[in-house]
Design a protein around this motif. Structure first.
Motif, mmCIF file in Angstrom:
data_model
loop_
_atom_site.group_PDB
_atom_site.id
_atom_site.type_symbol
_atom_site.label_atom_id
_atom_site.label_comp_id
_atom_site.label_asym_id
_atom_site.label_seq_id
_atom_site.Cartn_x
_atom_site.Cartn_y
_atom_site.Cartn_z
ATOM 1 N N GLU A 108 0.845 -1.184 0.000
ATOM 2 C CA GLU A 108 0.000 0.000 0.000
ATOM 3 C C GLU A 108 0.881 1.234 0.000
ATOM 4 N N VAL A 109 0.523 2.194 -0.844
ATOM 5 C CA VAL A 109 1.255 3.444 -0.893
ATOM 6 C C VAL A 109 0.508 4.437 -0.012
ATOM 7 N N VAL A 110 1.188 4.923 1.012
ATOM 8 C CA VAL A 110 0.573 5.857 1.928
ATOM 9 C C VAL A 110 1.062 7.254 1.570
ATOM 10 N N GLU A 111 0.124 8.107 1.208
ATOM 11 C CA GLU A 111 0.480 9.471 0.853
ATOM 12 C C GLU A 111 0.433 10.320 2.118
ATOM 13 N N GLU A 112 1.577 10.947 2.410
ATOM 14 C CA GLU A 112 1.642 11.767 3.619
ATOM 15 C C GLU A 112 0.984 13.111 3.371
ATOM 16 N N GLU A 113 0.296 13.588 4.383
ATOM 17 C CA GLU A 113 -0.351 14.886 4.299
ATOM 18 C C GLU A 113 0.701 15.962 4.518
ATOM 19 N N LYS A 114 0.656 17.010 3.700
ATOM 20 C CA LYS A 114 1.631 18.084 3.790
ATOM 21 C C LYS A 114 1.396 18.873 5.072
ATOM 22 N N THR A 115 2.487 19.120 5.831
ATOM 23 C CA THR A 115 2.373 19.835 7.094
ATOM 24 C C THR A 115 3.119 21.167 7.084
ATOM 25 N N ALA A 116 4.075 21.344 6.181
ATOM 26 C CA ALA A 116 4.844 22.589 6.104
ATOM 27 C C ALA A 116 4.520 23.294 4.789
ATOM 28 N N PHE A 117 4.189 24.567 4.870
ATOM 29 C CA PHE A 117 3.777 25.335 3.705
ATOM 30 C C PHE A 117 4.655 26.569 3.537
ATOM 31 N N ASP A 118 4.792 27.018 2.285
ATOM 32 C CA ASP A 118 5.531 28.241 1.985
ATOM 33 C C ASP A 118 4.532 29.299 1.544
ATOM 34 N N VAL A 119 4.791 30.545 1.957
ATOM 35 C CA VAL A 119 3.953 31.669 1.542
ATOM 36 C C VAL A 119 4.716 32.382 0.429
ATOM 37 N N LYS A 120 4.096 32.428 -0.757
ATOM 38 C CA LYS A 120 4.769 32.978 -1.931
ATOM 39 C C LYS A 120 4.076 34.265 -2.374
ATOM 40 N N LEU A 121 4.871 35.313 -2.531
ATOM 41 C CA LEU A 121 4.377 36.591 -3.051
ATOM 42 C C LEU A 121 4.441 36.503 -4.566
ATOM 43 N N THR A 122 3.275 36.540 -5.216
ATOM 44 C CA THR A 122 3.249 36.418 -6.683
ATOM 45 C C THR A 122 3.102 37.765 -7.368
ATOM 46 N N GLY A 123 2.729 38.790 -6.614
ATOM 47 C CA GLY A 123 2.584 40.113 -7.193
ATOM 48 C C GLY A 123 2.030 41.078 -6.153
ATOM 49 N N PHE A 124 1.890 42.351 -6.555
ATOM 50 C CA PHE A 124 1.336 43.341 -5.638
ATOM 51 C C PHE A 124 0.785 44.505 -6.451
ATOM 52 N N ASP A 125 -0.086 45.262 -5.813
ATOM 53 C CA ASP A 125 -0.652 46.455 -6.424
ATOM 54 C C ASP A 125 0.415 47.553 -6.362
ATOM 55 N N ALA A 126 0.693 48.200 -7.486
ATOM 56 C CA ALA A 126 1.766 49.209 -7.552
ATOM 57 C C ALA A 126 1.539 50.343 -6.553
ATOM 58 N N LYS A 127 0.287 50.700 -6.308
ATOM 59 C CA LYS A 127 -0.033 51.796 -5.381
ATOM 60 C C LYS A 127 0.273 51.428 -3.929
ATOM 61 N N SER A 128 0.278 50.147 -3.629
ATOM 62 C CA SER A 128 0.470 49.729 -2.240
ATOM 63 C C SER A 128 1.825 49.062 -2.019
ATOM 64 N N LYS A 129 2.799 49.354 -2.885
ATOM 65 C CA LYS A 129 4.124 48.742 -2.794
ATOM 66 C C LYS A 129 4.775 49.008 -1.438
ATOM 67 N N ILE A 130 4.717 50.246 -0.966
ATOM 68 C CA ILE A 130 5.351 50.607 0.303
ATOM 69 C C ILE A 130 4.712 49.856 1.464
ATOM 70 N N LYS A 131 3.380 49.723 1.462
ATOM 71 C CA LYS A 131 2.674 48.997 2.525
ATOM 72 C C LYS A 131 3.090 47.526 2.527
ATOM 73 N N VAL A 132 3.208 46.947 1.317
ATOM 74 C CA VAL A 132 3.603 45.531 1.204
ATOM 75 C C VAL A 132 5.018 45.360 1.747
ATOM 76 N N ILE A 133 5.948 46.288 1.393
ATOM 77 C CA ILE A 133 7.327 46.198 1.886
ATOM 78 C C ILE A 133 7.346 46.275 3.413
ATOM 79 N N LYS A 134 6.582 47.193 4.002
ATOM 80 C CA LYS A 134 6.532 47.337 5.464
ATOM 81 C C LYS A 134 6.004 46.062 6.118
ATOM 82 N N GLU A 135 4.957 45.486 5.555
ATOM 83 C CA GLU A 135 4.370 44.264 6.129
ATOM 84 C C GLU A 135 5.331 43.090 6.006
#
Length: 184
Positions: A108-135
């Motif tokens: 039997e092949v047991v598929e392990e449930e993923k427990t570690a996740f990565d948060v990926k920034l794929t883009g941002f609103d140009a007007k809120s660039k400074i807010k995104v950098i601060k966060e």
């Protein structure tokens, strides 16, 4: 078929399956010593247009089955399996021959449930660039230049190996200031 016999079974087929009381004895061991054994006629060796011995309706059925598409064949196999109680075990029906040393038992092949996740920034609103950098700076403990380079280098991973709940929380925070986030 003998005259007056309503049994559709040809004489060369097994008469026991056709409820004929005259043929209760089939094998030589069934007869007493000296008792006469009736001779059963042999089946025809070849029928017209076929090398397979079968009644015409079986040939018609076989021809119809051959013309089925794969979905219809699958449905037919499933229905036959259900009728006869076959179990769909996806095992090696030809036998393993000891190749895996487990006697043909599939692992039997047991598929392990993923427990570690990565948060990926794929883009941002140009007007809120400074807010995104601060966060980003606040959640990663990066300096201003590093946070700016990270945001401008999107798509990029902001934080790695997070719990699902923490990753969802960070995603919500960053999306609130205008970032586009993906959890991978």
């Amino acid at each position: 078929q003998e005259d007056g016999d309503d049994d559709p079974c040809p004489p060369w087929q097994n008469p026991l399956h056709h409820n004929n009381p005259d043929y209760a004895k089939v094998l030589a061991e069934d007869f007493a010593p000296g008792e006469e054994m009736p001779i059963a006629p042999l089946p025809p060796f070849r029928t017209e247009g076929s090398d397979v011995l079968a009644p015409p309706h079986i040939h018609e059925l076989a021809d119809e089955i051959v013309r089925l598409n794969m979905l219809e064949v699958k449905e037919l196999v499933d229905r036959i399996g259900d009728h006869f109680g076959f179990e769909d075990d996806d095992g090696d029906f030809m036998g393993s021959g000891g190749e895996d040393g487990a006697g043909g038992v599939a692992e039997e092949v047991v598929e392990e449930e993923k427990t570690a996740f990565d948060v990926k920034l794929t883009g941002f609103d140009a007007k809120s660039k400074i807010k995104v950098i601060k966060e980003v700076r606040g959640v990663t403990s990066l300096g201003l230049k590093e946070a700016k380079d990270l945001v401008e280098g999107a798509p990029t991973v902001v934080k790695k190996d997070m719990k699902k709940e923490d990753a969802e929380e960070l995603k919500t925070k960053l999306e609130a200031v205008g970032a586009t986030i993906e959890i991978v």
